[in-house]
Write an enzyme that holds these catalytic residues in place. Structure first.
Site, mmCIF file in Angstrom:
data_model
loop_
_atom_site.group_PDB
_atom_site.id
_atom_site.type_symbol
_atom_site.label_atom_id
_atom_site.label_comp_id
_atom_site.label_asym_id
_atom_site.label_seq_id
_atom_site.Cartn_x
_atom_site.Cartn_y
_atom_site.Cartn_z
ATOM 1 N N ARG A 159 0.849 -1.187 0.000
ATOM 2 C CA ARG A 159 0.000 0.000 0.000
ATOM 3 C C ARG A 159 0.887 1.239 0.000
ATOM 4 O O ARG A 159 2.022 1.214 0.482
ATOM 5 C CB ARG A 159 -0.904 0.015 1.232
ATOM 6 C CG ARG A 159 -1.807 -1.206 1.357
ATOM 7 C CD ARG A 159 -2.553 -1.176 2.693
ATOM 8 N NE ARG A 159 -3.474 -2.303 2.828
ATOM 9 C CZ ARG A 159 -3.171 -3.452 3.416
ATOM 10 N NH1 ARG A 159 -1.945 -3.635 3.914
ATOM 11 N NH2 ARG A 159 -4.051 -4.425 3.509
ATOM 12 N N LYS A 183 -1.750 -2.769 8.092
ATOM 13 C CA LYS A 183 -2.917 -2.374 8.869
ATOM 14 C C LYS A 183 -2.950 -3.138 10.191
ATOM 15 O O LYS A 183 -2.574 -4.304 10.262
ATOM 16 C CB LYS A 183 -4.194 -2.667 8.084
ATOM 17 C CG LYS A 183 -4.408 -1.737 6.891
ATOM 18 C CD LYS A 183 -5.746 -2.009 6.232
ATOM 19 C CE LYS A 183 -6.013 -1.017 5.110
ATOM 20 N NZ LYS A 183 -7.329 -1.262 4.462
ATOM 21 N N HIS A 254 -2.588 2.450 -5.780
ATOM 22 C CA HIS A 254 -3.477 1.314 -5.550
ATOM 23 C C HIS A 254 -3.610 0.472 -6.808
ATOM 24 O O HIS A 254 -3.691 -0.755 -6.746
ATOM 25 C CB HIS A 254 -4.851 1.820 -5.105
ATOM 26 C CG HIS A 254 -5.835 0.723 -4.823
ATOM 27 N ND1 HIS A 254 -5.653 -0.213 -3.827
ATOM 28 C CD2 HIS A 254 -7.018 0.398 -5.419
ATOM 29 C CE1 HIS A 254 -6.674 -1.048 -3.815
ATOM 30 N NE2 HIS A 254 -7.513 -0.705 -4.769
ATOM 31 N N ARG A 257 -0.632 -1.678 -7.031
ATOM 32 C CA ARG A 257 -0.796 -2.803 -6.090
ATOM 33 C C ARG A 257 -1.671 -3.881 -6.719
ATOM 34 O O ARG A 257 -1.349 -5.072 -6.658
ATOM 35 C CB ARG A 257 -1.422 -2.271 -4.796
ATOM 36 C CG ARG A 257 -1.825 -3.319 -3.762
ATOM 37 C CD ARG A 257 -2.270 -2.591 -2.498
ATOM 38 N NE ARG A 257 -3.021 -3.412 -1.563
ATOM 39 C CZ ARG A 257 -2.497 -4.217 -0.652
ATOM 40 N NH1 ARG A 257 -1.177 -4.354 -0.576
ATOM 41 N NH2 ARG A 257 -3.253 -4.901 0.189
ATOM 42 N N HIS A 280 -3.397 -9.129 3.480
ATOM 43 C CA HIS A 280 -4.821 -9.195 3.783
ATOM 44 C C HIS A 280 -5.067 -10.136 4.959
ATOM 45 O O HIS A 280 -4.526 -11.237 4.991
ATOM 46 C CB HIS A 280 -5.612 -9.703 2.575
ATOM 47 C CG HIS A 280 -5.721 -8.697 1.478
ATOM 48 N ND1 HIS A 280 -5.917 -9.038 0.167
ATOM 49 C CD2 HIS A 280 -5.668 -7.342 1.503
ATOM 50 C CE1 HIS A 280 -5.970 -7.951 -0.580
ATOM 51 N NE2 HIS A 280 -5.817 -6.911 0.207
ATOM 52 N N TYR A 289 -10.247 -8.518 -4.327
ATOM 53 C CA TYR A 289 -9.263 -7.528 -4.752
ATOM 54 C C TYR A 289 -8.529 -7.938 -6.019
ATOM 55 O O TYR A 289 -8.053 -7.104 -6.765
ATOM 56 C CB TYR A 289 -8.262 -7.350 -3.605
ATOM 57 C CG TYR A 289 -7.300 -6.217 -3.773
ATOM 58 C CD1 TYR A 289 -7.693 -4.917 -3.525
ATOM 59 C CD2 TYR A 289 -5.987 -6.454 -4.152
ATOM 60 C CE1 TYR A 289 -6.803 -3.875 -3.655
ATOM 61 C CE2 TYR A 289 -5.085 -5.426 -4.279
ATOM 62 C CZ TYR A 289 -5.498 -4.138 -4.025
ATOM 63 O OH TYR A 289 -4.610 -3.102 -4.158
#
Length: 310
Positions: A159, A183, A254, A257, A280, A289
């Site tokens: 990211r 994240k 993005h 990615r 993820h 995705y």
């Protein structure tokens, strides 16, 4: 004050509950600043509506009030994505109230979630990705930096926020890997590949020293003034460099990615490995995705089906 908005029209109980939830998000759930701002904005709108309909205490937020607020949002033309996020914010808030004993039942559990369309970002074809990276002007410190940025984004699928958070020591050039903090502060090690490793090495030797300043710290990528590169600047760099090459789709970080994930699948990578590389938490996210190109499907069919080849 809650998120910078005066709560005079709210009862003390609801005002304190909202402020407590904000502290909970920041300190206990360790959400990202972006998520905190988004939830803050969503709940600001909710408590404006609550004040308008006379709700001044947490137990006044029943499912009818919440549904009426969401219906108002829909009537105002909010997108499905926005409605979905606001529903999630309300669910998190009412769950917090229930756990704290401020409400006897959790009305958020009764809310449906608007279905979001599965919109995939634009991706580059493999030949376009090669052309972009091979034809970029990499002269001077900024050129070396920009090439390294695009090589890392495409080579790792990280990211843009993860890219800007990288420190010099996160790169292991000998093993061709990079340590990424994703994240939820989840750390992962991602293969980076030789072209990206070389590009970063050139940037560190011949580019970064020219931009480094007192405020640089350990940041791997620097802005023009020597501070840590900001995601907004990284997005601008990607768009500008693609425009310079021309004759290809304009993609964001993005999009790079997503391009990386697509090309991994086209090359035969399994979905679980792609999940690990992208960071993820759920395989379902990776399935949404990523997509497999028709060419990859035809290749698999030719190789696997008894009558797939001539």
């Amino acid at each position: 004050m809650i998120g910078g908005v005066v709560t005079d029209r709210l009862g003390e109980g609801l005002a304190e509950a909202l402020e407590g939830f904000r502290r909970h998000l920041r300190a206990e759930r360790d959400v990202s600043p972006h998520t905190l701002r988004a939830y803050d904005g969503d709940l600001r709108d909710l408590y404006r509506y609550a004040a308008e309909v006379g709700v001044r205490e947490p137990d006044g937020l029943d499912v009818n009030v919440l549904r009426a607020w969401l219906a108002q949002q829909h009537a105002r033309g909010r997108s499905r994505a926005t409605l979905g996020r606001r529903t999630a914010a309300v669910r998190a808030f009412t769950a917090y109230l229930h756990r704290r004993g401020l409400i006897s039942k959790d009305p958020g559990q009764l809310l449906g979630t608007p279905k979001r369309p599965r919109e995939l970002p634009s991706v580059l074809a493999q030949d376009e990705a090669h052309r972009l990276l091979d034809q970029m002007d990499a002269e001077g410190p900024l050129g070396l930096r920009d090439l390294a940025i695009l090589e890392v984004l495409y080579g790792t699928g990280v990211r843009v926020s993860e890219l800007c958070g990288l420190d010099i020591d996160d790169l292991d050039a000998e093993r061709a890997t990079v340590r990424v903090l994703g994240k939820g502060n989840r750390e992962r090690t991602v293969p980076i590949g030789e072209p990206a490793t070389r590009a970063v090495g050139h940037w560190l030797r011949a580019g970064r020293p020219a931009l480094a300043a007192e405020q640089s710290g350990p940041a791997l990528f620097l802005g023009a003034r020597g501070g840590r590169l900001h995601p907004t600047s990284a997005r601008r760099i990607v768009h500008a460099r693609i425009a310079e090459v021309g004759e290809m789709s304009d993609v964001s970080p993005h999009g790079l990615r997503h391009t990386a994930a697509t090309h991994l699948l086209e090359g035969g990578a399994d979905l679980r490995s792609v999940q690990e590389i992208l960071g993820h938490a759920s395989l379902q996210t990776t399935q949404i995705y990523t997509h497999v190109s028709p060419e990859r499907l035809k290749q698999v069919h030719r190789q696997a089906h008894p009558r797939g080849a001539d």
